[in-house]
Motif scaffolding. Structure first.
Motif, PDB file in Angstrom:
ATOM      1  N   LEU A  46     -23.524   3.493 -57.185  1.00 25.06           N
ATOM      2  CA  LEU A  46     -23.588   2.709 -55.953  1.00 25.06           C
ATOM      3  C   LEU A  46     -22.624   3.360 -54.964  1.00 25.06           C
ATOM      4  N   GLN A  47     -23.200   4.022 -53.961  1.00 28.45           N
ATOM      5  CA  GLN A  47     -22.398   4.757 -52.992  1.00 28.45           C
ATOM      6  C   GLN A  47     -21.813   3.821 -51.938  1.00 28.45           C
ATOM      7  N   GLY A  48     -21.033   4.397 -51.023  1.00 31.68           N
ATOM      8  CA  GLY A  48     -20.373   3.591 -50.001  1.00 31.68           C
ATOM      9  C   GLY A  48     -21.341   2.764 -49.180  1.00 31.68           C
ATOM     10  N   THR A  49     -22.483   3.361 -48.846  1.00 34.25           N
ATOM     11  CA  THR A  49     -23.503   2.636 -48.080  1.00 34.25           C
ATOM     12  C   THR A  49     -23.937   1.378 -48.814  1.00 34.25           C
ATOM     13  N   GLY A  50     -24.181   1.513 -50.120  1.00 34.13           N
ATOM     14  CA  GLY A  50     -24.626   0.374 -50.916  1.00 34.13           C
ATOM     15  C   GLY A  50     -23.538  -0.655 -51.120  1.00 34.13           C
ATOM     16  N   SER A  55     -21.467  -5.916 -49.932  1.00 26.49           N
ATOM     17  CA  SER A  55     -20.357  -6.760 -49.497  1.00 26.49           C
ATOM     18  C   SER A  55     -20.781  -7.664 -48.342  1.00 26.49           C
ATOM     19  N   LYS A  56     -21.511  -7.113 -47.370  1.00 28.68           N
ATOM     20  CA  LYS A  56     -21.995  -7.913 -46.240  1.00 28.68           C
ATOM     21  C   LYS A  56     -22.958  -8.996 -46.709  1.00 28.68           C
ATOM     22  N   ALA A 305     -30.375   2.903 -55.212  1.00 31.27           N
ATOM     23  CA  ALA A 305     -29.892   1.518 -55.166  1.00 31.27           C
ATOM     24  C   ALA A 305     -29.190   1.227 -53.846  1.00 31.27           C
ATOM     25  N   SER A 306     -28.402   2.179 -53.377  1.00 33.33           N
ATOM     26  CA  SER A 306     -27.640   1.973 -52.142  1.00 33.33           C
ATOM     27  C   SER A 306     -28.546   1.779 -50.939  1.00 33.33           C
TER      28      SER A 306
END
Length: 381
Positions: A46-50, A55-56, A305-306
C-alpha cells in the motif's frame, strides 16, 4: 431521497467505493459473484497514494499492516550463495506491506459500520442506460433466477475481466494487453529451511523467478513469475504441474520445491496471465469503471490497491461536488488519468525487476538491488 448506486464486485475497489459514496449520502448496494466474502490473499503493498486515500476515507486504522522490521532480503546465486539486497519494503516510497485480505478485512469492518447492503451470488447480465437512470438485469448463480432493478449509477469494480466492462464497453480483447508473463501468488505455510522466519528470498534468472516476500506476524508469501508466449496453453493443467515443468531445471531446487509443496493444498492462490487494461474512457453514461476493471496496472506495479482506494475516494468526491453525473464522472476521470498514466509507464521497467527478459537485464537488476542492500546495511550498522 438518496441516490441508489449498484457496485459490482466486493474487492478493494468495490468496498472502498461503497464506503466513500455512503459517506456522501448515496445508497450503495454491492453485488458479488461469489457466495461469500473472500479472506486471505497474497502479498501486496500500500503506497503513499493508497495510505493517504484510506486515511481520508477513515479506514486506515482498521487495516492491519504487516511490514517486517529488521528483515533481510537475499538474492540467491546459482550455487546457493546469498547476496544482501534491498527488498520491496525498502523502496524510497516506504510502502506498507500486508496481504490483500488485510485491506479487505479493514474495509469490511467499515461496510458493517455503515450498514451497507451486500448481496452474494449475483452477476449483471444486462445493463441499460436509460439516460436519467440505469436498468440492470441480475442473475443469481445458484438457481439462475432473474430480477430487474433501477439505479442512478452503476460502478464496475469487478476486476481484470470485468463483466460490467464487457456488457457496456465491449469484449475483453478490445482492452486487455498481455504483458508476456504468467504469475502464481499465494501464502506459504512455513518458513523456508535454512533461512530466518521473516527473510525475503529472490531466485531470479532470465524469464523466470521465485520471490519470497516477508511479512510480520504471518508466514511469508510466494510469487512465481515466468515469461510465456502463449498464455492460454498454461491453463490446460493444474498450476502446480505447470510450475513444476517450467521450474524443473532452475537452480536452488530445494527452495523451489518447498514453495511448490505449500501450493499443493492451497485453496487461495492467484494463477493468471499478466495483463494491463487500456481504455480511452472509463465511463459511459451512468456507468463507470474503477480499479482493475478500468486501468489494471498489474501486480508488478505495486499500485493496484492504492489506485483502487484512491479512485474510489476521488469518485465520491467528484459526484458530491455537482449534481450533473456526466460532468462529475468526466471531472473524476480527468483527475485520475495523470496518476494512472505515470504508473502505467513504469510497469515494463518493474516487470524487468520481477522477471527479467535477458541475462543483461537480470545482472542489472542484481546490481541495483545490491546497491540498495548496501545502503540498508550502512543505515542499520
Amino acid at each position: 431521497m438518496s441516490k441508489k448506486v449498484l457496485i459490482v464486485g466486493m474487492g478493494i475497489g468495490g468496498m472502498a467505493s461503497a464506503i466513500a459514496l455512503k459517506k456522501k449520502g448515496w445508497h450503495p448496494i454491492i453485488i458479488e459473484r461469489a457466495s461469500q466474502r473472500r479472506t486471505g490473499g497474497y502479498f501486496i503493498g500500500l503506497q503513499g497514494t493508497g495510505k493517504k486515500a484510506a486515511s481520508k476515507l477513515g479506514v486506515l486504522p482498521d487495516i492491519h499492516i504487516r511490514t517486517p522490521q529488521n528483515s533481510c532480503n537475499w538474492d540467491l546465486l546459482d550455487d546457493g550463495s546469498r547476496i544482501r539486497v534491498a527488498g520491496f519494503a525498502d523502496q524510497l516510497t516506504k510502502p506498507a506491506v500486508l496481504l490483500r485480505g488485510d485491506i479487505e478485512e479493514g474495509l469490511w469492518q467499515n461496510i458493517e459500520k455503515e450498514n451497507i447492503e451486500v448481496r452474494y451470488d449475483l452477476v449483471p447480465t444486462e445493463i441499460k442506460d436509460l439516460g436519467h437512470e440505469v436498468q440492470v438485469t441480475l442473475k443469481r448463480g445458484s438457481d439462475e433466477s432473474i430480477t430487474h432493478e433501477i439505479f442512478d449509477l452503476v460502478v464496475g469494480c469487478d476486476g481484470l475481466r470485468s463483466t460490467v466492462r464487457k456488457l457496456v464497453f465491449g469484449p475483453h480483447e478490445k482492452y486487455l494487453k498481455y504483458m508476456g508473463s504468467m504469475i502464481c501468488a499465494y501464502q506459504l505455510k512455513r518458513g523456508i529451511e535454512n533461512f530466518k522466519e521473516h527473510d525475503g528470498i529472490m531466485i531470479v534468472q532470465p524469464k523466470k523467478s521465485l520471490w519470497i516476500f516477508p511479512l510480520a506476524d504471518h508466514p511469508n508469501t510466494a510469487l512465481f513469475a515466468y515469461r510465456c508466449d502463449d498464455p492460454n496453453s498454461q491453463f490446460s493443467k493444474p498450476p502446480i504441474e505447470t510450475l513444476k515443468k517450467v521450474y524443473a531445471n532452475m537452480p536452488n531446487q530445494e527452495i523451489i520445491q518447498q514453495a511448490l509443496d505449500d501450493l499443493k493444498d492451497s485453496k487461495d492462490y492467484l494463477f493468471d496471465s499478466v495483463n494491463t487494461v487500456n481504455m480511452d474512457k472509463w465511463h459511459k453514461g451512468r456507468v463507470v469503471l474503477v480499479g482493475d476493471a478500468a486501468w489494471c496496472l498489474t501486480l508488478y506495479s505495486g499500485m493496484g490497491a492504492s489506485t483502487a482506494i484512491d479512485g474510489s475516494y476521488e469518485l465520491a468526491e467528484a459526484l458530491s461536488a455537482q449534481d450533473d453525473i456526466a460532468n462529475a464522472l468526466a471531472c473524476w476521470e480527468q483527475k485520475m488519468r495523470p496518476l494512472i498514466k505515470k504508473n502505467r509507464l513504469l510497469v515494463p521497467l518493474k516487470s524487468q525487476i520481477f522477471c527479467p527478459l535477458t541475462q543483461g537485464t537480470s545482472l542489472l537488476r542484481r546490481v541495483l538491488l545490491r546497491i540498495g542492500g548496501r545502503q540498508i546495511v550502512k543505515i542499520n550498522s
